[in-house]
Design an enzyme around this catalytic site. Structure first.
Site, short mmCIF file in Angstrom:
data_model
loop_
_atom_site.label_atom_id
_atom_site.label_comp_id
_atom_site.label_asym_id
_atom_site.label_seq_id
_atom_site.Cartn_x
_atom_site.Cartn_y
_atom_site.Cartn_z
N VAL A 10 -17.13 6.69 -4.64
CA VAL A 10 -17.58 6.61 -2.78
C VAL A 10 -19.41 7.10 -3.52
O VAL A 10 -20.18 5.71 -2.94
CB VAL A 10 -17.12 7.67 -2.49
CG1 VAL A 10 -17.58 8.41 -0.66
CG2 VAL A 10 -15.70 8.12 -1.95
N THR A 42 -14.85 13.03 1.80
CA THR A 42 -13.37 13.53 3.22
C THR A 42 -13.72 14.71 3.16
O THR A 42 -12.61 14.84 2.16
CB THR A 42 -12.12 12.54 2.88
OG1 THR A 42 -12.59 11.34 2.83
CG2 THR A 42 -11.54 12.03 4.11
N ASP A 94 -24.75 12.97 -11.56
CA ASP A 94 -23.07 13.95 -11.61
C ASP A 94 -23.16 14.41 -12.34
O ASP A 94 -24.24 14.23 -13.33
CB ASP A 94 -23.16 12.10 -12.26
CG ASP A 94 -21.17 12.12 -11.83
OD1 ASP A 94 -20.46 11.63 -11.20
OD2 ASP A 94 -20.53 13.20 -12.03
N ASN A 101 -7.80 7.62 7.99
CA ASN A 101 -6.89 7.45 7.13
C ASN A 101 -5.48 7.87 7.46
O ASN A 101 -4.27 6.96 7.62
CB ASN A 101 -7.19 8.45 6.31
CG ASN A 101 -8.58 7.69 5.42
OD1 ASN A 101 -8.54 6.24 5.68
ND2 ASN A 101 -8.92 8.03 3.73
N LYS A 143 -12.58 10.66 10.46
CA LYS A 143 -12.44 10.01 8.56
C LYS A 143 -10.60 10.68 8.75
O LYS A 143 -10.43 9.90 8.25
CB LYS A 143 -13.11 10.92 8.31
CG LYS A 143 -12.64 10.63 6.40
CD LYS A 143 -12.98 9.31 6.23
CE LYS A 143 -12.26 9.10 5.49
NZ LYS A 143 -12.88 8.56 4.05
N LYS A 187 -3.64 11.95 -0.20
CA LYS A 187 -4.88 13.08 -0.60
C LYS A 187 -4.68 14.21 1.33
O LYS A 187 -4.89 14.99 1.70
CB LYS A 187 -5.87 13.25 -1.45
CG LYS A 187 -6.96 13.91 -0.69
CD LYS A 187 -7.53 14.11 -1.95
CE LYS A 187 -8.83 12.82 -1.75
NZ LYS A 187 -9.89 13.25 -0.79
N LEU A 197 -14.62 3.34 2.73
CA LEU A 197 -14.25 2.32 1.34
C LEU A 197 -13.46 1.42 1.18
O LEU A 197 -13.04 3.04 0.53
CB LEU A 197 -15.65 2.22 0.69
CG LEU A 197 -17.16 3.12 1.36
CD1 LEU A 197 -17.75 3.72 -0.26
CD2 LEU A 197 -18.05 2.31 1.58
N CYS A 232 -6.97 8.71 -1.15
CA CYS A 232 -7.26 8.92 -0.39
C CYS A 232 -5.94 9.85 0.67
O CYS A 232 -5.64 9.76 1.54
CB CYS A 232 -8.64 8.19 0.34
SG CYS A 232 -9.96 7.54 0.09
N GLU A 250 -11.23 0.76 -1.67
CA GLU A 250 -11.64 0.50 -3.11
C GLU A 250 -10.69 -1.19 -3.44
O GLU A 250 -10.56 -1.14 -2.50
CB GLU A 250 -10.66 0.99 -4.33
CG GLU A 250 -11.04 2.59 -4.51
CD GLU A 250 -10.46 2.96 -5.15
OE1 GLU A 250 -9.62 2.94 -6.14
OE2 GLU A 250 -10.37 4.27 -5.25
#
Ligand code: UDX
Ligand code: UDX
Length: 434
Positions: free
Chosen positions: A11, A121, A30, A212, A208, A267, A153, A264, A155
């Protein structure tokens, strides 16, 4: 505009690259020094088509920078996007410790207005919690905003989804935050013509999870229909096609198969169920969606068992380890369900995937990973298809049959036409088709 993106997973890295490519100055942060080191050498920690070229282009243009320091990221930009992981935690509840940690670190270091945008998310009301955290850890009374801007997004097509989204959702509480986000996204809106929807934070967060969960429901619905099709002698593909032409239903996400996986859907559905429980609503429908998804894998396992009778000492070629084609991601992939079960039953496994084998090997080291499909299936008693990679679609079925000891194919992605595969002499099982 200067923008900091914290987290360089799928992401964060895709989002940061998109921002740089539309002209912003982006710092990607990161806390995994190995990832930052790779990125500085223009090596991608994940596989996503065209990503490497685009990162290189923007680094060379001076619009993309990398750092392991949140402090540096906080100094760099007025707007910080939080794209750190939100993995499943205790009893399905999303683990928000990384989000909280970023909020804390930014609060302790900032010296002037900052806008923190949740990109990962997160359950509804995370924005509120983040606000409380920032307020608590601020060292003086500095103005700030929190906003929600969920990612959509996929993958494999993540860059396309970033540049040409179906919509951009922003959850905001001040005109200042709204205006910053409108400015950031202006080039995307202009080029793609998509709508930018403004709403409150809770609504953006829920959009969101609801999106999903709805997509997962669509998949479980068609998977449940596939089971009825098998019992009734119907063909789920024809049923799905017939349903999908109704514009109110739509044809996408109606492919029956081995069930959904990825970082995603499993989860997010879990987190949505848990969150609804906490709020006082028992989201029974989504519990059933989860059960159907699991049952789909078990059902396919039974087909293997039924066909082989004894799994012990049989050679099984597994084609596809990634949770879908176009990615090397194996999080919640069906392969993670089948492979341990088959190993436990005593099968000899040969595993093939064009790009996901190294990531799978981190979890299951020492297995027989192969790079050539024909080599993988040589002498096999059964071929199990778990990912609809183009290379699998393009297999020469005559050569496949000649290579196998017994031509048995279990197709978890309904890749082949049952009639023509059987005419070639295969014993063929797929999902929801006679
Ligand atoms: C994740 C979630 O899985 C997804 O649901 C959400 O929408 C966005 O975040 P992804 O980008 O695939 O998606 O996650 P992951 O690949 O785990 O990347 C997260 C990155 O954040 C990692 O590179 C990790 O090193 C980094 N990180 C994590 C930090 O920089 N700081 C932290 O404190 C924790
Ligand atoms: C998803 C969301 O679609 C995206 O908006 C973002 O929130 C991240 O999560 P992703 O997980 O990358 O994207 O893949 P997606 O294309 O949505 O597929 C998820 C899973 O569903 C895959 O395992 C796929 O094989 C499966 N799937 C999809 C089906 O089984 N049938 C279908 O018809 C479609």
């Amino acid at each position: 505009m200067n923008i900091t993106v914290v987290g360089t997973g799928y992401v964060g890295l895709v989002t940061g690259t998109c921002f740089a490519d539309i002209g912003h100055n982006v710092m990607c942060v990161d806390n995994d020094a190995r990832k930052i080191d790779m990125l500085r050498k223009l090596k991608m920690p994940i596989y996503e088509e065209d990503l490497e070229d685009l990162v290189r282009k923007n680094v060379e243009a001076g619009r993309m920078h990398f750092s392991t320091s949140i402090n540096e990221g906080t100094d760099f930009a007025e707007v910080l996007f939080i794209a750190v992981g939100t993995p499943p935690g205790y009893r399905g509840q999303a683990n928000l410790s990384y989000v909280e940690q970023v909020g804390r670190q930014v609060a302790e270091h900032m010296t002037s207005y900052r806008l923190l945008v949740e990109k990962s998310t997160v359950p509804v009301n995370t924005g509120e919690q983040l606000k409380r955290t920032v307020t608590k850890y601020l060292r003086e009374d500095i103005p700030f905003d929190v906003a929600s801007n969920p990612e959509f997004l996929r993958e494999g097509t993540a860059l396309k989804d970033a540049f040409q989204p179906d919509r951009i959702v922003i959850g905001v509480e001040s005109e200042r935050a709204a205006s910053l986000l409108r400015n950031i996204y202006e080039p995307v809106v202009k080029r793609s013509g998509c709508e930018l929807l403004e709403m409150n934070m809770a609504s953006a967060e829920l959009t969101k999870h609801a999106s999903n969960s709805f997509l997962a429901t669509k998949i479980s619905f068609i998977n449940a229909v596939s089971r009825v099709c098998e019992l009734a002698g119907a063909n789920v593909e024809q049923v799905a096609h017939g349903m999908g032409l109704d514009h109110r239903i739509g044809s996408r996400f109606l492919n029956a198969g081995v069930g959904y996986g990825g970082s995603c859907f499993p989860k997010d559905v879990d987190a949505f169920v848990h969150l609804s429980d906490q709020l006082g609503y028992n989201f029974q429908l989504l519990r059933e969606v989860q059960k159907i998804n699991q049952a789909q894998r078990e059902h396919l396992m039974q087909k293997i068992q039924h066909e082989l009778w004894v799994i012990e000492n049989k050679t099984i070629a597994v084609l596809g380890l990634a949770f879908k084609p176009g990615t090397d991601d194996v999080r919640e992939a069906p392969s993670l369900y089948f492979i341990p079960q088959l190993l436990e039953a005593g099968a000899h496994l040969r595993l093939w995937d064009p790009i996901a084998s190294p990531k799978f090997e981190e979890i299951h080291p020492g297995l027989d990973y192969r790079t050539d499909i024909m080599d993988t299936v040589q002498g096999a008693d059964l071929v199990l298809i778990l990912t609809d990679w183009p290379e699998v679609r393009d297999i020469d079925l005559d050569k496949l049959k000649d290579a196998m000891r017994t031509p048995v194919m279990i197709d978890g992605r309904n890749i082949f036409d049952p009639k023509s595969v059987r005419e070639k002499g295969f014993t063929y099982y797929s999902v929801g088709r006679p």
